[in-house]
Design a protein around this motif. Structure first.
Motif, PDB file in Angstrom:
ATOM      1  N   ASN A  93      -0.633  44.336 -70.980  1.00 26.80           N
ATOM      2  CA  ASN A  93       0.318  43.919 -70.406  1.00 26.80           C
ATOM      3  C   ASN A  93       0.718  42.293 -70.617  1.00 26.80           C
ATOM      4  O   ASN A  93      -0.349  41.541 -71.019  1.00 26.80           O
ATOM      5  N   ALA A  94       1.940  41.845 -70.871  1.00 30.14           N
ATOM      6  CA  ALA A  94       2.236  40.679 -71.093  1.00 30.14           C
ATOM      7  C   ALA A  94       3.373  39.841 -70.224  1.00 30.14           C
ATOM      8  O   ALA A  94       4.387  40.851 -70.023  1.00 30.14           O
ATOM      9  N   VAL A  95       3.231  38.801 -69.841  1.00 35.01           N
ATOM     10  CA  VAL A  95       4.138  38.198 -68.809  1.00 35.01           C
ATOM     11  C   VAL A  95       4.069  36.544 -68.896  1.00 35.01           C
ATOM     12  O   VAL A  95       2.879  36.128 -69.290  1.00 35.01           O
ATOM     13  N   LEU A  96       5.110  36.043 -68.508  1.00 32.58           N
ATOM     14  CA  LEU A  96       5.301  34.571 -68.521  1.00 32.58           C
ATOM     15  C   LEU A  96       4.482  34.325 -66.959  1.00 32.58           C
ATOM     16  O   LEU A  96       4.822  34.739 -66.272  1.00 32.58           O
ATOM     17  N   PRO A  97       4.063  33.117 -67.148  1.00 28.03           N
ATOM     18  CA  PRO A  97       3.828  32.505 -65.780  1.00 28.03           C
ATOM     19  C   PRO A  97       4.496  32.277 -64.793  1.00 28.03           C
ATOM     20  O   PRO A  97       5.828  31.987 -65.174  1.00 28.03           O
ATOM     21  N   VAL A  98       4.504  32.515 -63.528  1.00 28.06           N
ATOM     22  CA  VAL A  98       5.634  32.258 -62.647  1.00 28.06           C
ATOM     23  C   VAL A  98       6.190  30.895 -62.684  1.00 28.06           C
ATOM     24  O   VAL A  98       5.488  30.008 -62.604  1.00 28.06           O
ATOM     25  N   GLY A  99       7.458  31.028 -62.905  1.00 29.68           N
ATOM     26  CA  GLY A  99       8.283  29.566 -62.850  1.00 29.68           C
ATOM     27  C   GLY A  99       8.537  28.968 -64.242  1.00 29.68           C
ATOM     28  O   GLY A  99       9.187  28.130 -64.337  1.00 29.68           O
ATOM     29  N   MET A 100       7.744  29.652 -65.166  1.00 27.36           N
ATOM     30  CA  MET A 100       7.869  29.157 -66.540  1.00 27.36           C
ATOM     31  C   MET A 100       9.043  29.949 -67.116  1.00 27.36           C
ATOM     32  O   MET A 100       9.281  31.102 -67.102  1.00 27.36           O
ATOM     33  N   GLN A 101      10.053  28.917 -67.900  1.00 22.90           N
ATOM     34  CA  GLN A 101      11.065  29.445 -68.561  1.00 22.90           C
ATOM     35  C   GLN A 101      10.767  29.736 -70.174  1.00 22.90           C
ATOM     36  O   GLN A 101       9.760  28.772 -70.515  1.00 22.90           O
ATOM     37  N   LEU A 102      11.761  30.188 -70.776  1.00 21.87           N
ATOM     38  CA  LEU A 102      11.449  30.220 -72.330  1.00 21.87           C
ATOM     39  C   LEU A 102      11.891  29.131 -72.882  1.00 21.87           C
ATOM     40  O   LEU A 102      12.909  28.243 -72.681  1.00 21.87           O
TER      41      LEU A 102
END
Length: 255
Positions: A93-102
């Protein structure tokens, strides 16, 4: 003489014990070495390859990026070669941390959901080649720009490229926030949206549900740009409601 000859045919007890001990040590050493070598492939097979972790982070970010004519480059940072994480029996699984935008540099959380559980944050750098608007000359604050003020160039930019203006049509209904020098690559945060409704202006309150539409007169309580929320006083009931600016004289409110 007979007695001496007989004695030479048999090893003394001390020598026999020493030879047995050396043989035992040799046998144990061979067995330990063979056992260690046999375990090496098993340990490797039970460890998640670092290349798989990096690939999961790269694939995830590529899936989030908008398609552009010039394409995007996603570079995954190196991981510590000493890392030993249990092999995951299912896709990572891969995901951006909560609140982080590209943005140009992000951390992607790559994890295994089970039966083994672990998570590792992987550094990723994003570059995108896109069309950008470049200012042809210096401009003052509160200037309205047109196609005559800019040139369109394809450049490699940091991040996903969404912050940049890419076509002259995007200059409409925007005002420059501060003085800008010639050669500036224009981004959305350099502009303020034009105010199309002013405080005290009479507007039409519009509310609809399905095919039913209701209109009423109102007075704007504050300035508003297209798409912004403002307060409007209903001229009939004197009730103050909040709505979204739809055009220069219409504010849409909830039913």
């Amino acid at each position: 003489m007979k007695s001496s000859t007989t004695g030479n045919r048999h090893s003394p007890p001390a020598w026999t014990g020493l030879r047995s001990a050396c043989t035992s040590v040799l046998v144990l050493t061979v067995l330990w070495t063979a056992g260690s070598r046999a375990q090496e492939p098993a340990q490797g097979a039970g460890t998640e390859p670092l290349a798989s972790i990096r690939a999961a982070a790269q694939s995830y970010i590529k899936g989030l990026l908008p398609k552009t004519p010039g394409g995007s480059t996603v570079t995954v940072g190196a991981l510590d070669s000493r890392l030993r994480l249990a092999r995951c029996p299912q896709p990572l699984n891969a995901v951006l941390p909560v609140g982080m935008q590209l943005q140009a540099r992000v951390s992607v959380g790559v994890s295994c959901a089970g039966p083994v559980h672990w998570m590792l944050y992987v550094p990723v750098t994003i570059e995108t080649t896109i069309n950008v608007l470049v200012l042809s000359h210096a401009v003052a604050r509160e200037t309205h720009l047109t196609a005559a003020d800019v040139t369109v160039e394809m450049r490699k930019t940091a991040g996903p490229g969404t912050a940049y203006l890419g076509a002259p049509a995007e200059l409409a209904n925007r005002t420059v926030r501060r003085p800008l020098a010639a050669g500036t690559v224009l981004t959305a945060d350099m502009f303020a949206p034009d105010l199309i409704i002013r405080r005290g202006q009479e507007v039409t309150l519009l509310s609809s549900e399905g095919s039913i539409e209701v209109r009423a007169g109102g007075r704007a309580m504050n300035d508003g740009a297209a798409g912004s929320r403002i307060q409007v006083q209903n001229l009939s009931s004197l009730r103050v409601v909040e709505g979204v600016v739809q055009s220069a004289d219409i504010v849409r409110v909830a039913w």
